[in-house]
Scaffold this motif. Structure first.
Motif, short mmCIF file in Angstrom:
data_model
loop_
_atom_site.label_atom_id
_atom_site.label_comp_id
_atom_site.label_asym_id
_atom_site.label_seq_id
_atom_site.Cartn_x
_atom_site.Cartn_y
_atom_site.Cartn_z
N THR A 181 0.29 -1.10 -0.28
CA THR A 181 -0.17 -0.17 0.29
C THR A 181 0.66 1.13 -0.02
N MET A 182 0.50 1.93 -0.55
CA MET A 182 0.95 3.54 0.00
C MET A 182 0.51 3.64 1.09
N GLY A 183 1.48 4.74 1.93
CA GLY A 183 1.19 5.29 3.13
C GLY A 183 0.98 6.47 3.41
N VAL A 184 0.46 6.85 4.77
CA VAL A 184 0.05 8.42 4.90
C VAL A 184 0.44 8.93 4.48
N GLY A 185 2.26 8.91 4.52
CA GLY A 185 2.75 10.06 4.32
C GLY A 185 2.94 10.31 2.70
N THR A 186 2.55 9.63 1.86
CA THR A 186 2.30 8.89 0.68
C THR A 186 1.57 10.26 -0.12
N ILE A 187 0.29 9.56 0.38
CA ILE A 187 -1.14 9.75 0.38
C ILE A 187 -1.74 11.80 0.81
N LEU A 188 -0.58 11.96 1.64
CA LEU A 188 -0.84 13.76 1.96
C LEU A 188 0.01 14.25 1.24
N GLU A 189 1.02 13.42 0.16
CA GLU A 189 1.39 14.09 -0.68
C GLU A 189 0.90 14.47 -2.04
N ALA A 190 -0.71 13.96 -2.09
CA ALA A 190 -1.39 14.06 -3.28
C ALA A 190 -1.59 15.85 -3.33
N LYS A 191 -1.98 16.61 -4.61
CA LYS A 191 -2.02 17.81 -4.05
C LYS A 191 -3.82 18.12 -3.71
N GLU A 192 -4.17 17.08 -4.26
CA GLU A 192 -5.50 17.23 -3.81
C GLU A 192 -6.48 16.02 -3.78
N ILE A 193 -7.66 15.53 -2.17
CA ILE A 193 -7.84 13.84 -1.95
C ILE A 193 -8.90 14.29 -2.22
N ILE A 194 -10.28 13.66 -2.56
CA ILE A 194 -11.55 13.16 -2.49
C ILE A 194 -11.48 11.91 -1.92
N LEU A 195 -12.72 11.57 -0.83
CA LEU A 195 -12.98 10.78 0.00
C LEU A 195 -14.51 10.65 0.00
#
Ligand code: F6R
Length: 262
Positions: A181-195
């Motif tokens: 899995t991508m890490g939480v840190g990896t995910i937080l580097e996305a410029k924008e996030i939708i959940l």
């Protein structure tokens, strides 16, 4: 953080698709982060629909998936590569060589995980990451206790996740015990996030993730520190939130000023 709430799953899926479309249209070589599972299925079918009506093209889009079961080949019907092909990639005009899903059969895990992170960097980073949320608060497969700075790596699945995901397998024993899995840190580097979350089963964890403290025991709570994150919730998933009136007020204000307020 924006919290958009609508009565039905269909409504939030369409709104999420409109957001994805508007972002892709604004940028060349768009990099889209993708999730599997039930939550993004409505979004994917709306995107397919837009693509087939020539309202949106994926020719210049590159994708990175969050995760893959460890040990499953891409042609295994329960692999996330297979899921993505069947539920999105086979139906849109994307160049499949630009769709990246972690390789669940890799023999050299550490090198592979570093390589995957490097591919994301080389592509300019993820412009928009799509997420679902596990009933234990995981995003990607970042189970409770994952470091909030974690990177792409092997993770052991939590008993709750194995239980939740057994619905896709013949029985619980067939659910892989590990994933990349991508890490939480990896995910937080996305410029924008939708959940995207729907249904009563997600209500408790959604309330904790959005309105509870940030904790490594609920990976999704880390999204509170992201500058540009939007939750799309149906009313059932939003039903345990305390500040619904405020979220609705903010959305109304956005309509008035014609601008998203994070
Ligand atoms: C899947 C993923 C997971 C799911 C989560 C919710 O790629 O990253 O975090 O988003 O397990 O799954 P559903 O949507 O099936 O409830």
């Amino acid at each position: 953080m924006r919290v958009i709430i609508r009565k039905t799953y269909e409504e939030i899926s369409l709104l999420a698709a409109e957001l994805v479309k508007s972002r892709i249209e604004k940028k060349d070589n768009f990099v889209l982060g993708l999730a599997t599972g039930s939550s993004p299925l409505g979004l994917y079918s709306a995107l397919i629909n837009m693509n087939q009506k020539n309202l949106l093209s994926f020719k210049n889009v590159k994708t990175f998936n969050l995760d893959e079961y460890y040990g499953l080949r891409g042609d295994h019907p329960q692999s996330y590569r297979y899921f993505m092909d069947v539920n999105l990639f086979n139906h849109i005009d994307i160049d499949k060589s630009r769709t990246m899903v972690p390789d669940g059969t890799t023999k050299n895990l550490e090198d592979f995980c570093l390589w995957y992170e490097q591919q994301i960097k080389n592509s300019g980073g993820i412009d928009l990451q799509v997420l679902g949320i596990g009933s234990d608060g995981h995003i990607g497969f970042n189970e409770p206790g994952s470091p909030l700075s974690s990177r792409t790596r092997l993770i052991a699945l939590d008993a709750q996740t194995i239980e939740d995901n057994s619905r896709f397998f013949k029985d619980k024993n067939q659910v892989p015990r590990f994933a990349i899995t991508m890490g939480v840190g990896t995910i937080l580097e996305a410029k924008e996030i939708i959940l995207i979350a729907s249904g009563k089963k997600k209500a408790q964890i959604i309330a904790k993730a959005i309105e509870g403290p940030i904790t490594g025991l609920i990976s999704a709570s880390a999204l509170q520190i992201h500058k540009r994150c939007t939750y799309f919730l149906d009313e059932d998933a939003a039903s345990e939130l305390n500040r619904i009136d405020y979220y609705r007020f903010v959305e109304e204000a956005e309509g008035t000023i014609g601008k998203e307020i994070f």
